[in-house]
Design an enzyme around this catalytic site. Structure first.
Site, mmCIF file in Angstrom:
data_model
loop_
_atom_site.group_PDB
_atom_site.id
_atom_site.type_symbol
_atom_site.label_atom_id
_atom_site.label_comp_id
_atom_site.label_asym_id
_atom_site.label_seq_id
_atom_site.Cartn_x
_atom_site.Cartn_y
_atom_site.Cartn_z
ATOM 1 N N SER A 56 6.504 11.264 7.581
ATOM 2 C CA SER A 56 7.209 11.752 6.394
ATOM 3 C C SER A 56 6.866 13.208 6.172
ATOM 4 C CB SER A 56 6.793 10.931 5.165
ATOM 5 O OG SER A 56 7.253 11.539 3.971
ATOM 6 N N TYR A 99 -0.115 7.806 -0.098
ATOM 7 C CA TYR A 99 0.965 7.769 0.894
ATOM 8 C C TYR A 99 0.993 9.068 1.699
ATOM 9 C CZ TYR A 99 5.693 7.669 2.826
ATOM 10 O OH TYR A 99 6.773 7.713 3.681
#
Length: 262
Positions: A145, A158
């Protein structure tokens, strides 16, 4: 980008981005093991759609946080098709938490997220590497990501896990060469059902509009946009590439450029 007759495992492959990747690989001739942890109906529906389109896919349940499950997943794919050529580490989890609130996460949140996003990817590579070497070469694509590059994302845990996945991509690329290539894809915003469910209709629509107004390419990402990048890293067109981290995010990582015309 040919993947015809290759065998691919896509973790978290039955929904969202994973389903788009599974579908695209199958459309290009790969035989796909569509992994799921809990979304059995979605994985079966993905495989059914692939079959109706003339492709070949099978849904296999496994939790990538479990090493035994990872080894079983690889063994089932190998037993069914006799080889493993491609691994797409797409399975991932997060916790939504304001990064300014350091009390929003606890140690267990970090451990849970790392167990899937980092350790799970490692365990899957370890389970598949022997079969890839036996096949002569292999391709691993880690779905990371932009959060792992910028530190901005759904939560600090995350973002940290995706940063770790990016670093592990480099380590694996070194340790598995020359037979196995390892690359990472770091998308920005992707419009998936999961994202829409988490944000709710109004916040989701606002996020899409924000992407369309502020990214350099004036686009909100779709799963299909990322699937074609994954296909590139899986296929012969990227045979000279390993240890790469690519950000298909419509230019989001470069910042807002208000002078760019629509």
């Amino acid at each position: 980008m040919s993947v015809k007759d290759k065998v691919a495992i896509v973790t978290g492959g039955g929904t969202g981005l994973g389903a788009a990747v599974s579908t695209r690989l199958a459309a290009e001739g790969a035989r796909v093991a569509v992994n799921y942890s809990r979304s059995a109906a979605d994985a079966e529906a993905c495989c059914t759609a692939i079959g109706h389109a003339g492709g070949e896919a099978v849904a296999i349940q496994a939790d990538v946080a479990s090493d035994a499950d990872c080894r079983r997943l690889a063994a089932e794919a190998l037993e069914r098709w006799g080889r493993i050529d491609i691994l797409v580490n797409n399975a991932g989890i997060t916790r939504f938490a304001d990064q300014a609130d350091l009390d929003a996460l606890d140690a267990e949140d970090f451990v849970d997220i790392y167990r899937v996003n980092v350790v799970g990817a490692y365990q899957m590579v370890r389970a598949c590497a022997p079969a890839m070497r036996a096949a002569g070469k292999g391709a691993v694509v880690n779905i990371s990501s932009i959060a792992g590059v910028t530190g901005i994302g759904s939560s600090m845990a995350y973002a940290a896990s995706k940063g770790a996945l990016n670093t592990m991509t480099l380590s694996l690329a070194r340790s598995l060469a020359p037979e196995i290539r390892v690359n990472a894809v770091c998308p920005g915003f992707i419009g998936t059902r999961w994202f829409a469910d988490e944000l709710g209709p109004e916040r989701y629509a606002a996020r899409v509009k924000q992407q369309e107004e502020t990214t350099l390419l004036r686009r909100a990402g779709r799963p299909e946009d990322i699937a074609v990048v994954v296909l590139f890293f899986c296929g012969e067109g990227s045979d000279h590439i390993t240890g790469e981290t690519l950000m298909p995010d419509a230019g989001l990582h470069l910042g807002f450029a208000p002078h760019v015309a629509r």
